[in-house]
Design an enzyme around this catalytic site. Structure first.
Site: not given
Length: 497
Positions: A468, A472
């Site tokens: 992450h 995204d």
């Protein structure tokens, strides 16, 4: 005629040095410009070459002595009449020429691969006294990535084993001796054979200043990586080790074992982890500690892929000589999706993001010794047949334990098929430094609502684990949807949609 060996110019404002290591001993033949010894100043390490060819007649400045600029270190005799060896002279380096005296040949650790500096002797196929043919396998070494077989460098008799099973050996260390005469040496005593060759190979002392620095810092030689000749530890190496120890976070203590009764302990079996298993454990934990790992899920109707495979599998195998499996469909679908969402195929390097304009597809494979991930290079430029052939070839190498270092390096994205073991749902762990891994699972018939009707369809859960920090949520979900769309309508791959 005698040629003097003197201390060279040491640099501006440097007036003295310490004799760290002698690479030769009195009586040794030396070639011109061959390195004789190593001096250590407070700033740099200086190697001293032989000013002429001949025989090292005597050593004037022994290891540990402090010498000034232009001081006499030794004498080289051009006549070949060497002086008797001084008792304080250093012994010859352990890594001697493979051809030993008396017609014997040393068995050395072969090249282990890039960044691999040591291995464990896992098994000896021969014992002392056995006759061996040239290139016959003598033993097997296990590194943290691959297994390496060591062939006999010559025909003869295995006279000595210097690295017993379970020993840790460094690159180019001595494993054993082959006697060409057929007369095997007596086996070494068990305690000596069990000693780690890595320690034995350090038969030449480290730099005196390094020994002093290690004592002051409370470090042992095992905790310092030597950069001097033959792995000798220099003063700068100790400084780096001290700095690294200071910067390293405090280790988390391992959870203690639960109490075990004597009856239970008698029925337990304790087995040392293989180097491969230790590396797998370390890399997986490092992945959890480093990446901001998250997993997103979806499901795919495998009906269209199964129908296409069933229709063409016989023709495919007849033409290409390899079976048409599901992996080529998933590889193609992922390559297609990675073009649209390139951050899933990227990696973080410091404060930079490195985008890969190619796909080296890692295909996780379970083997009897542990999980390995062979890499299919430039998978995005391959046809279905080329992908299937590559996966088949790498799979065979993995099962046979024959994968090389090159076979497992350079992956940019990974496929993991837990479905072959019956897994219905899982969250795969990233393979650092990659930013994405797709988990495939078992195909199972389930009731699905399609156009207002309940029908039975062959469904598979998909799981994309991603970093992450770079990917995204939108990108991760988009990637997984594109894979789903391509598999549910394989014609999209042909139309590049």
């Amino acid at each position: 005629m005698t040629t003097e060996v003197r201390v060279p110019t040491l640099g501006e404002s440097v007036t003295e040095a310490t004799v760290a290591t002698w690479f030769k001993k009195p009586g040794d033949t030396v070639a011109q410009d061959e390195m004789l010894c190593e001096l250590e100043t407070d700033k740099v390490t200086v190697e001293v070459p032989a000013p002429a060819a001949g025989v090292l007649a005597d050593i004037v400045a022994n290891e540990g002595d402090t010498v000034g600029v232009d001081a006499l270190l030794a004498n080289i005799s051009a006549s070949g009449d060497a002086a008797a060896p001084a008792p304080a002279a250093a012994p010859a380096p352990a890594a001697a020429a493979p051809e030993a005296a008396g017609g014997s040949t040393d068995v050395m650790v072969p090249t282990l691969g890039e960044s691999v500096t040591e291995a464990t002797v896992s098994v000896w196929f021969k014992k002392v006294g056995d006759t061996v043919a040239q290139d016959e396998m003598l033993c097997e070494l296990e590194t943290d990535k691959v297994s390496v077989e060591v062939p006999s460098p010559a025909a003869g008799v295995l006279a000595e084993i210097t690295a017993a099973e379970g020993s840790t050996v460094e690159a180019n260390a001595k494993l054993g001796v082959i006697s060409g005469s057929g007369a095997a040496a007596a086996p070494a005593a068990a305690p000596a054979a069990a000693a780690a060759p890595a320690a034995a190979s350090k038969d030449i002392a480290n730099a005196p200043s390094a020994e002093k620095a290690m004592t002051e810092a409370g470090l042992s030689a095992a905790n310092v990586a030597g950069t001097g000749r033959d792995g000798r530890i220099m003063k700068d190496d100790v400084a780096r080790a001290v700095a690294a120890a200071a910067a390293a976070p405090a280790p988390t203590p391992a959870a203690p074992r639960a109490p075990v009764t004597a009856n239970d302990a008698a029925r337990e079996e304790r087995v040392k982890m293989t180097r491969l298993r230790q590396t797998i454990a370390k890399r997986l934990k490092d992945s959890q500690n480093t990446a901001a790992m998250l997993t997103t899920y979806n499901e795919v109707d495998m009906g269209e892929v199964m129908a296409l495979r069933s229709q063409y599998k016989d023709q495919f195998e007849k033409k290409h000589g390899v079976r048409l499996g599901f992996m080529s469909f998933f590889t193609k679908a992922c390559c297609h999706a990675l073009k649209e969402v390139p951050e899933v195929n990227a990696e973080i390097d410091g404060t930079d993001i490195v985008y890969k304009n190619y796909v080296n597809m890692g295909v996780a494979a379970g083997t009897p010794t542990g999980l390995v991930v062979p890499v299919i290079r430039d998978a995005d430029a391959m046809s279905f047949a080329e992908i299937e052939k590559a996966i088949s070839a790498k799979g065979k190498l993995a099962r046979d334990g024959k994968l090389s270092m090159a076979d497992m390096q350079g992956g940019t994205f990974t496929l993991s098929n837990g479905g072959v073991y019956g897994s219905l749902m899982s969250s795969p762990i990233l393979n650092p430094p990659q930013s994405g891994i797709l988990g495939m699972h078992k195909i199972q018939d389930r009731p699905m609502a399609i156009n207002g009707e309940v029908v039975i369809r062959p469904m598979m859960y998909l799981a994309l684990s991603y970093d992450h920090r770079i990917v995204d949520g939108k990108g991760a979900v988009t990637f997984l949807v594109r894979v789903k769309e391509a598999l549910e309508d394989p014609r999209r791959l042909l139309m590049d949609l």
